[in-house]
Every structure is written in structure tokens, then in C-alpha cells.
Design a protein around this motif. Structure first.
Motif, short mmCIF file in Angstrom:
data_model
loop_
_atom_site.label_atom_id
_atom_site.label_comp_id
_atom_site.label_asym_id
_atom_site.label_seq_id
_atom_site.Cartn_x
_atom_site.Cartn_y
_atom_site.Cartn_z
N SER A 157 29.84 76.47 17.52
CA SER A 157 30.63 75.24 17.36
C SER A 157 31.41 75.23 16.05
O SER A 157 32.57 74.84 16.02
N SER A 158 30.75 75.66 14.98
CA SER A 158 31.39 75.67 13.67
C SER A 158 32.62 76.58 13.65
O SER A 158 33.69 76.19 13.19
N LEU A 159 32.47 77.79 14.17
CA LEU A 159 33.60 78.73 14.18
C LEU A 159 34.69 78.28 15.16
O LEU A 159 35.88 78.39 14.85
N LEU A 160 34.28 77.79 16.32
CA LEU A 160 35.28 77.32 17.28
C LEU A 160 36.07 76.14 16.70
O LEU A 160 37.29 76.07 16.88
N ARG A 161 35.41 75.25 15.98
CA ARG A 161 36.10 74.10 15.37
C ARG A 161 37.13 74.57 14.36
O ARG A 161 38.22 74.02 14.26
N ILE A 162 36.82 75.61 13.61
CA ILE A 162 37.77 76.13 12.62
C ILE A 162 38.95 76.82 13.30
O ILE A 162 40.10 76.62 12.92
N LEU A 163 38.66 77.62 14.32
CA LEU A 163 39.68 78.50 14.90
C LEU A 163 40.44 77.92 16.09
O LEU A 163 41.51 78.42 16.43
N LYS A 215 43.41 69.49 23.39
CA LYS A 215 43.41 68.50 24.49
C LYS A 215 43.59 69.17 25.85
O LYS A 215 43.05 68.73 26.85
N TYR A 216 44.33 70.26 25.88
CA TYR A 216 44.53 71.00 27.14
C TYR A 216 43.25 71.75 27.53
O TYR A 216 42.87 71.77 28.70
N TYR A 217 42.62 72.37 26.54
CA TYR A 217 41.35 73.05 26.80
C TYR A 217 40.33 72.06 27.36
O TYR A 217 39.56 72.39 28.25
N ARG A 218 40.31 70.86 26.82
CA ARG A 218 39.34 69.86 27.27
C ARG A 218 39.56 69.46 28.73
O ARG A 218 38.62 69.16 29.44
N VAL A 219 40.81 69.47 29.17
CA VAL A 219 41.10 69.18 30.58
C VAL A 219 40.64 70.36 31.44
O VAL A 219 40.08 70.16 32.52
N LEU A 220 40.87 71.58 30.97
CA LEU A 220 40.51 72.77 31.74
C LEU A 220 39.00 72.98 31.83
O LEU A 220 38.51 73.49 32.84
N ALA A 221 38.27 72.61 30.78
CA ALA A 221 36.82 72.86 30.75
C ALA A 221 36.12 71.74 29.98
O ALA A 221 35.60 71.95 28.88
N PRO A 222 36.09 70.53 30.54
CA PRO A 222 35.53 69.39 29.79
C PRO A 222 34.07 69.55 29.40
O PRO A 222 33.69 69.23 28.27
N LYS A 223 33.25 70.05 30.28
CA LYS A 223 31.82 70.19 29.98
C LYS A 223 31.59 71.14 28.80
O LYS A 223 30.82 70.85 27.89
N PHE A 224 32.27 72.27 28.83
CA PHE A 224 32.14 73.27 27.76
C PHE A 224 32.57 72.69 26.41
O PHE A 224 31.85 72.79 25.42
N PHE A 225 33.75 72.07 26.38
CA PHE A 225 34.25 71.57 25.10
C PHE A 225 33.53 70.31 24.64
O PHE A 225 33.37 70.11 23.44
N ASN A 226 33.06 69.48 25.55
CA ASN A 226 32.26 68.33 25.13
C ASN A 226 30.94 68.77 24.52
O ASN A 226 30.39 68.10 23.65
N HIS A 227 30.42 69.91 24.98
CA HIS A 227 29.17 70.43 24.42
C HIS A 227 29.40 71.05 23.04
O HIS A 227 28.68 70.75 22.09
N PHE A 228 30.38 71.94 22.94
CA PHE A 228 30.57 72.69 21.69
C PHE A 228 31.48 72.01 20.68
O PHE A 228 31.38 72.28 19.49
N LEU A 229 32.37 71.15 21.14
CA LEU A 229 33.25 70.39 20.23
C LEU A 229 33.20 68.93 20.67
O LEU A 229 34.16 68.43 21.25
N PRO A 230 32.09 68.24 20.39
CA PRO A 230 31.95 66.88 20.92
C PRO A 230 33.01 65.89 20.44
O PRO A 230 33.30 64.94 21.12
N GLU A 231 33.61 66.17 19.30
CA GLU A 231 34.65 65.28 18.78
C GLU A 231 35.99 65.98 18.84
O GLU A 231 36.12 67.14 18.45
#
Length: 156
Positions: free
Chosen positions: A123-129, A136-152
Motif C-alpha cells: 500500500s505504501s509503495l503503491l500510494r507513492i507511485l 479514479k480510473y483504476y478504482r472503476v476498473l478494480a474497486p475491490k483491489f484499490f479500496n483494499h490497498f488504497l482506501p483513501e
């Protein structure tokens, strides 16, 4: 305009693990070292075990995003969180994240859970990179994944 491959997204279907890869547009700007990023226009999905292409999806057809979505840049690279990193520091963080992605796919394929340390590091590295303008587009494509690893959602 060129295209680039975005951050992988794991997909599990019928007890198999797949890699969803968003493709997005990139275009050099007049400003040296600055690249315009455009919304993802397609995804390709590979079977993780065989690396066989199993799907190509044109997001201009598949989504209900406005036609204007792809007409203008979503943002720029480098973005604020990485602008102060040296090229070497950026590459090091990127390599660490890609290694964690490898570990993730192995864990998923073996049906093993992620440790809390893995979750934090990933999560830490993904948030930086993660490109804030594409999040917002990634969140539409994979909401469960991004809500888990990047909750905000990134505030950038």
C-alpha cells in the motif's frame, strides 16, 4: 500519441489468477521532462500462469465514460509525490513494488493470505507511485483491489 502499460491488477476468476493491465495514453509536452498522461483507453488481461492473452477490452466501448475523457490529458508525469525523487530512487521504489506484485501473484495462485507487513509495504509503495490523475480510473476498473490497498483517494 504513445501508450503505456499501467499498474497490474490481479483478477481471480474460476479459481484462476489473471493480470489486468490498463493501457493509457502518454504524450511528451513542450516542457522538458514532463509527460501528459491520458485516461486508460483499454485493458489487456493475461492468464498469470501461462501469460496467455485472454482478453482485450476497449474502454471507449466498455465504459460509460464521457467521450471527452480521452480528448484531454488527465494529468502529468512526474507528479508531486515523485517529483523530488531522483531517477535512481524512483526506479528503486518501482522495482520494489513490482517485486511485491510478483509476490502477490504467487500468494494468490497458492491461495495464501497476505501478511499485514505485505499489505503495509504494498500500500505504501503503491500510494507513492500511483499516478494521482489515473487513480479514479483504476478504482472503476478494480474497486475491490484499490479500496483494499488504497482506501483513501489521493488528494493530489
Amino acid at each position: 500519441m504513445e501508450s503505456a502499460i499501467g499498474w497490474p491488477v490481479p483478477v481471480r476468476k474460476n479459481d484462476r489468477v489473471y493480470i489486468l493491465l490498463p493501457l493509457f495514453g502518454v504524450q511528451p509536452t513542450k516542457e522538458k521532462g514532463k509527460t501528459a498522461l491520458f485516461a486508460p483507453f483499454a485493458t489487456i488481461t493475461l492468464d498469470w500462469k501461462t501469460q496467455k492473452l485472454v482478453e482485450y477490452a476497449d474502454l471507449r466501448f466498455r465504459t460509460n465514460w464521457s467521450k471527452d475523457t480521452w480528448a484531454k490529458e488527465a494529468g502529468y508525469f512526474p507528479f508531486n509525490k515523485i517529483a523530488t525523487l531522483t531517477v535512481g530512487e524512483y526506479r528503486e521504489k518501482r522495482e520494489k513494488l513490482l517485486k511485491l506484485y510478483d509476490d502477490m501473484f504467487h500468494l494468490l495462485a497458492d491461495n495464501r493470505p497476505f501478511s499485514s507487513e505485505f499489505n503495509e509495504d504494498f500500500s505504501s509503495l503503491l500510494r507513492i507511485l500511483m499516478e494521482p490523475c489515473l487513480e479514479k480510473y483504476y478504482r472503476v476498473l478494480a474497486p475491490k483491489f484499490f479500496n483494499h490497498f488504497l482506501p483513501e483517494l489521493s488528494g493530489e
